[in-house]
Enzyme design. Structure first.
Site, PDB file in Angstrom:
ATOM      1  CG  HIS A 187      -4.470   2.194  -2.139  1.00 36.60           C
ATOM      2  ND1 HIS A 187      -4.410   3.052  -1.070  1.00 36.60           N
ATOM      3  CD2 HIS A 187      -5.782   2.098  -2.464  1.00 36.60           C
ATOM      4  CE1 HIS A 187      -5.647   3.462  -0.759  1.00 36.60           C
ATOM      5  NE2 HIS A 187      -6.490   2.901  -1.592  1.00 36.60           N
TER       6      HIS A 187
ATOM      7  CD  GLU B 294     -10.155   3.952  -1.310  1.00 39.54           C
ATOM      8  OE1 GLU B 294     -11.005   4.487  -0.609  1.00 39.54           O
ATOM      9  OE2 GLU B 294      -9.089   3.485  -0.830  1.00 39.54           O
TER      10      GLU B 294
ATOM     11  CG  ASP C  89      -2.303   0.639   0.851  1.00 40.22           C
ATOM     12  OD1 ASP C  89      -2.290   1.795   0.392  1.00 40.22           O
ATOM     13  OD2 ASP C  89      -3.351  -0.005   1.032  1.00 40.22           O
TER      14      ASP C  89
HETATM   15  C1  ACM Z   1     -11.086  -0.396   0.492  1.00 44.25           C
HETATM   16  O1  ACM Z   1     -11.574  -0.321   1.623  1.00 44.25           O
HETATM   17  N1  ACM Z   1     -10.464   0.657  -0.038  1.00 44.25           N
HETATM   18  C2  ACM Z   1     -11.175  -1.595  -0.298  1.00 44.25           C
END
Ligand code: ACM
Ligand code: ZN
Length: 758
Positions: A263, A326, A190
Site C-alpha cells: 500500500h 496485503e 496508502d
Molecule cells: C485491511 O483492511 N486491509 C487492513
C-alpha cells in the site's frame, strides 16, 4: 471501584419519577452502575464549573467547547471553593485511569477521578443534558460509578482514499470523545495518497498527495470508469500537531499509520527509487491492492527511518502503526536486491523477507521509545519481538498472537468494518459490500472463548475501521459511523454481563434526538422494514414475514412493483409468494407519514421453499444462520452483501435439495459471485447429480470454468428432462488466488447466493 448493590438499585428505582428514567435512559455507553435518587439539580445559565485550574483547565475548556458547539451555551468557570449550584470537578487519586464517579445532588454536581476519569464523567454529564437543552434543565439526583472494560477503544479513519480536512478530523475526534472512545487510528498513507508532510521528502505530499482522477462506481463493476479531476490534499506537521493536541485534550490517543511494505504506491510514485522496478505508473486512481511496493534496499530503510524520525515526535502515544497488510511479493520475487537479501539472510521465502522488513523497522521504532502495531499479516514469516497485532481478517490471528504473548487489538471484518452495508443495499448509499448491521456490532465479543484468562489479558480491546473508498464527503462519514459507533462504544466500555440490545435500542432513540440537534448525519437503516423469508417446507412455498425494530405504524405492501400507499394491502401476517413478483412495503405512521420501507424481487423456481442440507458449513463470518437463503427466491445482491450470500473458504460446496416429491428437472443453475477485489472467485467446477431416494445419485451434467471462462454470475447446466426428488450440487472452489490479483497466494473464497432448479 466500589460495588453498588444491584438489589438496592431496584428498591430505589421503585420510587423514582418518569423524568428520572427519561434522563438516565439515554446514556451510551451504559455506565457500570447508576443509582437514581430523590430530587433534582437545577441546571441553569448561572451554573458554574468549579475546578482546580492547575490540573483541570483543559477538561473544563473542552466541556464548554462541547456546550457552545452543540448547544450554543457556555458555563462560567471558577477555580476556587465551589459555590452552590456548581459542577465541581475534584481530582481523586483513589480512582484510577479512566474511572470516575459522578454524583448529582440537589445543590451540586460532583465529578471525581483522574483528569481522564473526570473528562469521561463530563461526557456522561453532557449526555444527561436533554436533546432540547436551552440552558436550563432539571437533572435527576443520582450516583454513577463507572470505568471501562477495555483499555483500547478505537476508531480508525482512512484519509487516503478520500481526504478529510483538519476541521472534519476534529469533528470526528469530538464524536469519539462523546462516546468515550480513547484511540483514534489515523490511516495516513496508502496507494491513493500520502497525507502527512515530511520535511525531508517534500515530494511525498507535492506528488504523492495527489492523484489524476478517482474511480466512478464500484471496483467490481464490469467496466471501470475514472473521472479526470485532480484529487488530493495533506496535513502539514503544524496541522498534525494541532489535531494531536485537540485529541489529547479529549483524552484520545492518536495512532498514526504509515503503511509498509505494501500500500505504498503514493510514496513510490513520489520517489521511484523506493520500488524494485525504480518506476511507477502514478498514484492509484482506483481501489484494490497494487504490486508496486517498497523494495528491501538499504536506501528504502534510510528513507523509512528518516520518515519515522519526523513521525515519532509528532505523536506522543505509545504505538506507531506500520501497516503490513496485503503486500504482494511479485516484484520482490524478481528483484536482484530483494533476492540477494533473501540469500544473505538465509531466509526461506518472501514472507520471511517481509517479517525481516518489519523487524528491522521495529528495532528503529523501539529505539525511539515507541512500539509498533500492525495488521495481522505481520504474523506471517514470524512476528516481530515487541509488536502488537491488529486482527482484521478474522479473530484467529488475534488468538494466535495472544497465545504468543503479544498484545492484540481485535478489528475483524465480520463485526468491525464500518465501510460495510448496515441495511438493505438497495436503500443504502454505494458501499464496498458486506453486511454489518447495528445488531451485529452490538453482538461483538472481543475476547474469543478459546483464550484462557492469562491469554485474554493480551486483548487490549478493539476498534472499528472506516475505509473511505466509497465515502467521499464528511456527511457520509457520519452516516457510516452512526449509529454503529454507539454499539461499539458500549461493547468496549460497559460490562459484558450488562449488555442488552433491547435496552441499547431504547437508549438509541434518545441519542438520535441528540444527533438531530447536533446536525450530525446518521443512518436510519434500523427503521427499515425487516423482511424474513421463512421456510414453509411442508407446502414448499416461500412465506414472507415483515417486521419493524421500532413500531412506528402499520406496514402497507404491494406485489406488483407499484409504490405502496395507505390504500394498499395492510400487512397482518406472513404471506406466500407463489410466482415471480416485486414486493414493495412502506410503514406509514398515524399521520400518514412515511417511516421506513423495503423492496424485494422474487424469482420463484422448483427449488424455492424446498428443504436443503449443506454437507460442509459456510465460514462463520459469512453465514447468516440458515442454508435456506439458497432457496429463498432471492438472488444475492451486488455489491455483495453478506446477508444474501453464503461464503466458503475452507471447504468446497455440496448441497442436497429435497424437492419434496418427484419432479421433472431440466435445468439447475447456481448464483455465484465474482468479486476478485474481495478475493471472491467463480468456482472451477460444478457437478449436478440427481436421485430418487436421496442415497443413490447419478451425475446428470457438469460445468467447468475452463470451458466457460467468460461465465456470468449465474452458472448452470441443462439436463435431459429427468424425474428426480433430490438434486445434489457440488462446486469446487477456485484454488489459490493468482499472482498480481488482490490476495495473491491465499485461497479464493466461494460465495453462493441461490440454487435455481427448473
Ligand atoms: C485491511 O483492511 N486491509 C487492513
Ligand atoms: Zn526489491
Amino acid at each position: 471501584m466500589a460495588m453498588i448493590c444491584k438489589r438496592l438499585f431496584f428498591f430505589v428505582f421503585l420510587f423514582i419519577s418518569f423524568n428520572h428514567m427519561q434522563a438516565q435512559k439515554g446514556i451510551i455507553p451504559e455506565p457500570y452502575t447508576v443509582l437514581l435518587q430523590e430530587g433534582n439539580f437545577s441546571f441553569s445559565p448561572r451554573t458554574i464549573v468549579s475546578f482546580n485550574a492547575e490540573v483541570l483547565a483543559d477538561e473544563v475548556v473542552v466541556f464548554n467547547d462541547f456546550l457552545i458547539k452543540y448547544y450554543g451555551i457556555s458555563l462560567k468557570t471558577y477555580s476556587k471553593v465551589p459555590p452552590p449550584n456548581a459542577v465541581y470537578l475534584k481530582l481523586d487519586k483513589s480512582l484510577q485511569g479512566e474511572a470516575y464517579q459522578l454524583e448529582i445532588k440537589s445543590t451540586q454536581i460532583l465529578i471525581t477521578g483522574t483528569e481522564t476519569g473526570i473528562f469521561r464523567g463530563l461526557m456522561t454529564l453532557f449526555q444527561l443534558l436533554p436533546a432540547d437543552f436551552n440552558g436550563t434543565a432539571n437533572l435527576p439526583c443520582l450516583l454513577i460509578q463507572d470505568a471501562p472494560r477495555f483499555a483500547w477503544r478505537g476508531m480508525h479513519l482512512d484519509v487516503c482514499r478520500h481526504f478529510f480536512p483538519k476541521e472534519d478530523v476534529m469533528k470526528y475526534i469530538d464524536y469519539l470523545a462523546m462516546y468515550k472512545m480513547n484511540t483514534f487510528h489515523w490511516h495516513l498513507t496508502d496507494d491513493q495518497g500520502w497525507r502527512i508532510e515530511i520535511k525531508k521528502y517534500p515530494e511525498l505530499t507535492s506528488i504523492g498527495g495527489w492523484r489524476k482522477g478517482t474511480l466512478i462506481g464500484h471496483a467490481s463493476d464490469e467496466t471501470q470508469k475514472t473521472d479526470t479531476a485532480r484529487y488530493g490534499g495533506f496535513y502539514t506537521q503544524d496541522e498534525v500537531k494541532e489535531i494531536v493536541d485537540y485529541a489529547a485534550k479529549r483524552h484520545i490517543t492518536v495512532v498514526p499509520e504509515i503503511e509498509m511494505p505494501g500500500h505504498s504506491l503514493a510514496a513510490v510514485t513520489s520517489y521511484p527509487w523506493l520500488s524494485c522496478k525504480k518506476a511507477s505508473d502514478g498514484v492509484a486512481t482506483g481501489w484494490g491492492v497494487f504490486e508496486n511496493v517498497f523494495c528491501t534496499s538499504d536506501s528504502v530503510f534510510t528513507f523509512l527511518e528518516n520518515v519515522l524520525d519526523e513521525i515519532t515526535p509528532l505523536f506522543p502515544g505509545e504505538y506507531i502503526h506500520i501497516g503490513g497488510d496485503e503486500c504482494p511479493k511479485v516484484n520482490w520475487k524478481t528483484c536482484p536486491v530483494c533476492q540477494t537479501r533473501i540469500k544473505e539472510l538465509n531466509l526461506k521465502s518472501e514472507e520471511e523477507l517481509q517479517s525481516w522488513f518489519i523487524q528491522r523497522v521495529e528495532k528503529h521504532i523501539n529505539s525511539k521509545g515507541k512500539k509498533i502495531i500492525g495488521w495481522d499479516e505481520i504474523l506471517e514469516g514470524g512476528l516481530a519481538p515487541n509488536a502488537a497485532v491488529m486482527s482484521w481478517r478474522g479473530m484467529e490471528s488475534g488468538v494466535e498472537a495472544a497465545k504468543q504473548k503479544h498484545f492484540v487489538v481485535m478489528t475483524p471484518v465480520s463485526h468491525c468494518y464500518f465501510d460495510y452495508y448496515q441495511g438493505n443495499p438497495a436503500a443504502e448509499p454505494l458501499a464496498i459490500g458486506g453486511y454489518t448491521p447495528l445488531a451485529k456490532v452490538y453482538d461483538f465479543e472481543p475476547v474469543p472463548a478459546e483464550l484462557n484468562a492469562e491469554e485474554a489479558k493480551y486483548i487490549l480491546g478493539a476498534q472499528a475501521n472506516l475505509w473511505t473508498e466509497y465515502i467521499g464527503d464528511f456527511s457520509h462519514v457520519g452516516y457510516m459511523l452512526f449509529p454503529r459507533l454507539l454499539a461499539l462504544s458500549e461493547v468496549l466500555w460497559s460490562p459484558a454481563v450488562q449488555r442488552d440490545y433491547v435496552s441499547f435500542r431504547s437508549r438509541l432513540l434518545t441519542q438520535f434526538d441528540r444527533l438531530d440537534r447536533f446536525k450530525i448525519n446518521y443512518a436510519r437503516s434500523i427503521f427499515e422494514i425487516k423482511k424474513t423469508v421463512v421456510s414453509d417446507t411442508i407446502k414448499r412455498q416461500l412465506s414472507v414475514e415483515l417486521s419493524q425494530e421500532f413500531q412506528q405504524g402499520d406496514i402497507y405492501y404491494t406485489l406488483d412493483g407499484t409504490t405502496p400507499s395507505t390504500t394498499s394491502m395492510i400487512y397482518a401476517k406472513p404471506f406466500s409468494v407463489l410466482s415471480d413478483c416485486e414486493l414493495k412495503a412502506t410503514v406509514f405512521d398515524k399521520d400518514g407519514k412515511e417511516k421506513g420501507k423495503t423492496s424485494q424481487t422474487f424469482s420463484v423456481s422448483k427449488s424455492s421453499g424446498a428443504s436443503i442440507k449443506l454437507t460442509y458449513p459456510p465460514s462463520p463470518y459469512y453465514n447468516y444462520g440458515s442454508p435456506y437463503t439458497l432457496v429463498d427466491g432471492i438472488l444475492g445482491r451486488i455489491p455483495w452483501n453478506g446477508k444474501e450470500w453464503l461464503g466458503f473458504s475452507d471447504n468446497d460446496f455440496e448441497a442436497v435439495i429435497d424437492l419434496g416429491k418427484s419432479e421433472t428437472v431440466s435445468s439447475v443453475k447456481v448464483d455465484v459471485l465474482k468479486a476478485e477485489i474481495s478475493w471472491i472467485y467463480m468456482p472451477e467446477h460444478m457437478t449436478v447429480s440427481l436421485s430418487s431416494d436421496g442415497k443413490d445419485f447419478y451425475v446428470a451434467n457438469d460445468w467447468s470454468l475452463q470451458n466457460d471462462p467468460e461465465a456470468g454470475r449465474t452458472i448452470g447446466v441443462v439436463i435431459k428432462p429427468s424425474t428426480a426428488r433430490y438434486v445434489k450440487v457440488n462446486l469446487k472452489k477456485f484454488g489459490e488466488i493468482p499472482t498480481g490479483k488482490p490476495g495473491a497466494g491465499n485461497g479464493a473464497w466461494l460465495f453462493v447466493g441461490e440454487i435455481i432448479v427448473n
